[in-house]
Write a protein that holds these residues in place. Sequence first.
Motif, mmCIF file in Angstrom:
data_model
loop_
_atom_site.group_PDB
_atom_site.id
_atom_site.type_symbol
_atom_site.label_atom_id
_atom_site.label_comp_id
_atom_site.label_asym_id
_atom_site.label_seq_id
_atom_site.Cartn_x
_atom_site.Cartn_y
_atom_site.Cartn_z
ATOM 1 N N ARG A 567 81.902 34.691 42.397
ATOM 2 C CA ARG A 567 82.704 35.582 41.553
ATOM 3 C C ARG A 567 82.950 35.007 40.155
ATOM 4 N NH1 ARG A 567 85.492 34.906 46.093
ATOM 5 N NH2 ARG A 567 87.197 33.871 44.982
ATOM 6 N N GLY A 568 82.440 33.809 39.902
ATOM 7 C CA GLY A 568 82.641 33.206 38.593
ATOM 8 C C GLY A 568 83.969 32.506 38.446
ATOM 9 N N THR A 569 84.592 32.150 39.578
ATOM 10 C CA THR A 569 85.823 31.368 39.543
ATOM 11 C C THR A 569 85.515 29.951 40.016
ATOM 12 O OG1 THR A 569 86.402 32.085 41.776
ATOM 13 C CG2 THR A 569 87.257 33.399 39.927
ATOM 14 N N LEU A 570 86.483 29.079 39.881
ATOM 15 C CA LEU A 570 86.307 27.684 40.280
ATOM 16 C C LEU A 570 87.106 27.386 41.540
ATOM 17 C CD1 LEU A 570 86.509 26.068 36.743
ATOM 18 C CD2 LEU A 570 84.522 25.975 38.252
ATOM 19 N N THR A 571 86.529 26.577 42.410
ATOM 20 C CA THR A 571 87.203 26.195 43.643
ATOM 21 C C THR A 571 86.765 24.786 44.018
ATOM 22 O OG1 THR A 571 87.669 26.883 45.913
ATOM 23 C CG2 THR A 571 85.390 27.068 45.172
ATOM 24 N N GLY A 572 87.428 24.206 45.020
ATOM 25 C CA GLY A 572 87.081 22.856 45.441
ATOM 26 C C GLY A 572 85.806 22.823 46.275
ATOM 27 N N LEU A 573 85.318 21.614 46.533
ATOM 28 C CA LEU A 573 84.103 21.457 47.341
ATOM 29 C C LEU A 573 84.325 21.851 48.795
ATOM 30 C CD1 LEU A 573 82.573 18.089 46.068
ATOM 31 C CD2 LEU A 573 81.468 20.321 46.027
ATOM 32 N N GLU A 574 85.556 21.712 49.262
ATOM 33 C CA GLU A 574 85.926 22.116 50.620
ATOM 34 C C GLU A 574 85.032 21.437 51.673
ATOM 35 O OE1 GLU A 574 85.673 26.333 50.401
ATOM 36 O OE2 GLU A 574 87.546 26.541 49.269
ATOM 37 N N GLY A 575 84.873 20.118 51.548
ATOM 38 C CA GLY A 575 84.150 19.344 52.540
ATOM 39 C C GLY A 575 82.661 19.229 52.303
ATOM 40 N N ARG A 576 82.109 19.962 51.336
ATOM 41 C CA ARG A 576 80.677 19.871 51.057
ATOM 42 C C ARG A 576 80.373 18.610 50.249
ATOM 43 N NH1 ARG A 576 79.355 25.481 48.296
ATOM 44 N NH2 ARG A 576 81.379 25.033 47.317
ATOM 45 N N LEU A 577 79.156 18.118 50.362
ATOM 46 C CA LEU A 577 78.735 16.942 49.604
ATOM 47 C C LEU A 577 78.270 17.346 48.215
ATOM 48 C CD1 LEU A 577 76.631 14.704 52.035
ATOM 49 C CD2 LEU A 577 78.793 14.100 50.917
ATOM 50 N N PRO A 578 78.503 16.508 47.194
ATOM 51 C CA PRO A 578 77.928 16.760 45.875
ATOM 52 C C PRO A 578 76.427 16.462 45.889
ATOM 53 C CG PRO A 578 79.821 15.263 45.760
ATOM 54 C CD PRO A 578 79.427 15.371 47.195
ATOM 55 N N LEU A 579 75.713 17.077 44.972
ATOM 56 C CA LEU A 579 74.299 16.778 44.785
ATOM 57 C C LEU A 579 74.170 15.515 43.943
ATOM 58 C CD1 LEU A 579 71.265 17.386 44.858
ATOM 59 C CD2 LEU A 579 71.605 18.886 42.870
ATOM 60 N N CYS A 580 73.326 14.601 44.371
ATOM 61 C CA CYS A 580 73.089 13.362 43.621
ATOM 62 C C CYS A 580 71.595 13.138 43.476
ATOM 63 C CB CYS A 580 73.749 12.165 44.309
ATOM 64 S SG CYS A 580 73.551 10.616 43.407
ATOM 65 N N VAL A 581 71.089 13.336 42.260
ATOM 66 C CA VAL A 581 69.701 13.009 41.918
ATOM 67 C C VAL A 581 69.758 11.744 41.077
ATOM 68 C CG1 VAL A 581 67.630 13.740 40.694
ATOM 69 C CG2 VAL A 581 68.966 15.410 42.004
ATOM 70 N N ASN A 582 69.197 10.671 41.583
ATOM 71 C CA ASN A 582 69.257 9.395 40.866
ATOM 72 C C ASN A 582 68.419 9.497 39.594
ATOM 73 O OD1 ASN A 582 68.864 6.645 40.005
ATOM 74 N ND2 ASN A 582 69.514 6.009 42.044
ATOM 75 N N PRO A 583 69.026 9.368 38.411
ATOM 76 C CA PRO A 583 68.278 9.570 37.163
ATOM 77 C C PRO A 583 67.231 8.492 36.899
ATOM 78 C CG PRO A 583 70.472 8.733 36.695
ATOM 79 C CD PRO A 583 70.443 9.049 38.157
ATOM 80 N N VAL A 584 67.362 7.339 37.541
ATOM 81 C CA VAL A 584 66.367 6.281 37.341
ATOM 82 C C VAL A 584 65.044 6.662 37.999
ATOM 83 C CG1 VAL A 584 65.843 3.843 37.720
ATOM 84 C CG2 VAL A 584 68.174 4.548 37.158
ATOM 85 N N LEU A 585 65.105 7.321 39.159
ATOM 86 C CA LEU A 585 63.898 7.754 39.867
ATOM 87 C C LEU A 585 63.573 9.216 39.630
ATOM 88 C CD1 LEU A 585 64.413 6.033 43.348
ATOM 89 C CD2 LEU A 585 63.114 5.181 41.385
ATOM 90 N N GLY A 586 64.572 9.994 39.206
ATOM 91 C CA GLY A 586 64.354 11.426 39.073
ATOM 92 C C GLY A 586 64.229 12.117 40.409
ATOM 93 N N ALA A 587 64.895 11.582 41.436
ATOM 94 C CA ALA A 587 64.754 12.119 42.786
ATOM 95 C C ALA A 587 66.083 12.061 43.526
ATOM 96 C CB ALA A 587 63.700 11.328 43.565
ATOM 97 N N ALA A 588 66.274 13.035 44.402
ATOM 98 C CA ALA A 588 67.450 13.053 45.266
ATOM 99 C C ALA A 588 67.188 12.114 46.436
ATOM 100 C CB ALA A 588 67.747 14.467 45.743
ATOM 101 N N THR A 589 67.698 10.914 46.341
ATOM 102 C CA THR A 589 67.448 9.898 47.359
ATOM 103 C C THR A 589 68.637 8.964 47.436
ATOM 104 O OG1 THR A 589 66.033 8.034 47.974
ATOM 105 C CG2 THR A 589 66.249 8.495 45.635
ATOM 106 N N GLN A 590 68.809 8.345 48.613
ATOM 107 C CA GLN A 590 69.908 7.410 48.799
ATOM 108 C C GLN A 590 69.447 5.956 48.767
ATOM 109 O OE1 GLN A 590 72.655 8.367 51.992
ATOM 110 N NE2 GLN A 590 72.098 10.537 51.911
ATOM 111 N N VAL A 591 68.228 5.702 48.358
ATOM 112 C CA VAL A 591 67.743 4.327 48.324
ATOM 113 C C VAL A 591 68.435 3.555 47.207
ATOM 114 C CG1 VAL A 591 65.492 5.002 49.236
ATOM 115 C CG2 VAL A 591 65.826 4.813 46.764
#
Length: 684
Positions: A567-591
């Motif tokens: 709806r174009g409003t703002l709300t909390g994450l409500e338990g969801r994980l944020p997206l993390c793409v490591n800028p050094v590799l340019g990839a979504a990874t946890q290494v």
Amino acid sequence: MSRENPTLGERVAWRFEALAYDLVVMLLRALPVDWASAFGGWLFRTLGSLTPVNRTASDNLRLAFPDLDEREHARLLKAQWDNVGRAFAEFPLMDRIRPATGRVEVVNAERLAEIRDRGEPVVFISGHFANWEVMPATIVESGVTCLMTYRAMNNPLIDKRVKEGRAAYGVELFAPKGEATRDLMSALTRGESVALMNDQKFNAGLALPFFGHAAHTAPGPSRLALKYDAPLQTMSVERTKGARYRVIVHDPIYLDQTGDRARDIETAVRRVNAWVEERVRERPEEWFWVHRRWPKETYAALREADRVKARRHLTSRRIGWALAAAMVFLVAAAFAWREDILQTDLDPKIPFQTYVPPPAPDYASPASWALAGEATTPAGPADIFFVHPTTFDGGADWLGPIDDPQSSDLLRRVMLPNYAGPFARAGRIYAPRYRQSSLYTQLTLRDDARDARAFVYRDVRAAFDWYRQSWDQGRPLILAGTGQGAELVARLADDVLREEPGLRTRLVAVYVVDAIVPEDEHQATDLLPACQARDQAGCMVAFAQVREGTDDVARRRVDRAQVWTARGTLTGLEGRLPLCVNPVLGAATQVLVPDHLSLGAANASGLEWGARPPFIARQVETQCVDGILRHSLPRSPSLRPSGSWADRRKSPPYNLFYADIEADALARIAALAQRGGAGLAHSD
């Protein structure tokens, strides 16, 4: 026991005192100059009257101004505590209170230039007026070579810190009082000037009138001036407002040489006392009244008159010591609650629903664009639509006008070079000015703040629509933003791709830098998937960074994150994980990515637009943990947070991933070109 052979007890006491000193300095340096000054004034106004030395200040005022009525006496007593507290709080911040900072006006500066250019020595004298530390900084900045004296602190650890603090604002030529005569004479012999304070009690000095009472005054400055035939160059400091000052270079005092040296010295000291007294009478609230200026016999006479008040004074002394101990607690409490105190100061204190926003930008006007197609030569192949991070603190307003001078200056000097700069080689950059929500809206979860942050999107969307209508020529497209700008770009990307799916064939990538978007909305089959490799186009690079070891900061970022709803409003994450793409590799990874893979951080603050900063490689190792990008502490001091409390809560004045993002954007442009402009991330 001397400082050269201290006892174990003394050494332990020195370390505790030095630790307390460091704590106070850290607290004060965390505040803006005016806030620190005001806090010091308030603290000493509140507690100074309860300390033992309050009686000394009161006695001094009575000796100097015997005809003052009780109300004026009380006013001056309180005002001088305000000045002492401000001077105390400003001392650790003197590198920010110099003529070069714009906080100090110098009257008759041409006299200092004359002393510097003629190379003839003078004996600078002054008193403890306003913040007396401003005077030596002014002399040093004028270019005059000058040896200055100071009284060494009893604690050598604190003494070392004081000297280092003075060196931070350029004052390094000090000789300890009591050991300085030979150094001062040598300096004058070399044609250099010297500077001394000449307004405090000197037991071996000449007993000469000062406010109608005999006061022992040091003859040293006058003796030096007569010996080397140098004038006494008088200077005074006045507080104009808060932590701003006026330094006055007065007419010099030329001394007569009659051949009777003792008489000439006495005459000179009388003139010095008269000059100091005149300055104190002009601004009595700004002199250092807590020093016992007169002989003990003078104070004894006052004590005789105050005998009936002795018991009350004893009680006040006990209370004073108790409250002095409480002062430490108050400072600690102020530090513990500083976030709430400082954050409250930024609160507009009116509902956003009744707030009248600044005028909307006219994107047909060049004034509404910070960058309007600027590019390097030759220009890269892409268009970059960049939304800048927060530069507006707040206060009375929820939203910052696009022509706010302070915000515009921060945008030009710091934010664009550090965060739009990495895209300069990729192509033409379009960066709109917009009615950004204030820093306060990023620090609170109030509904008003959410509404203000959501309101801002209309400007960004209007700017993008103008870009598409007026400048878009079908080149590859990058959408990028940092901080608040990244939050807005995340919604913009979702809206325009849903409205115009064909735009995906031109999309290089969306860069959401130092902001949070939900991971579950950017899966491989979604409209805008997370980037999984650097040779992938049409995807999102998103990360929110914290330094390793600051788990509490990471938790706060996740707990306070606000993400867009359908709806174009703002709300909390409500338990969801944020997206993390490591800028050094340019990839979504946890290494864990070692620091040698980092292409380079940069501090581009202050560089002209288009100037490529030098890269500082191998600075940080990185790892995505629970959706937050953790990075090690950079080794370079130029990559450390700085500035006021508010500045430290904005995007930092450097970019740890400058070279990585630059390389990432160029690689994804190449990937899009290899696919003929239709390389979509989820079809890899």
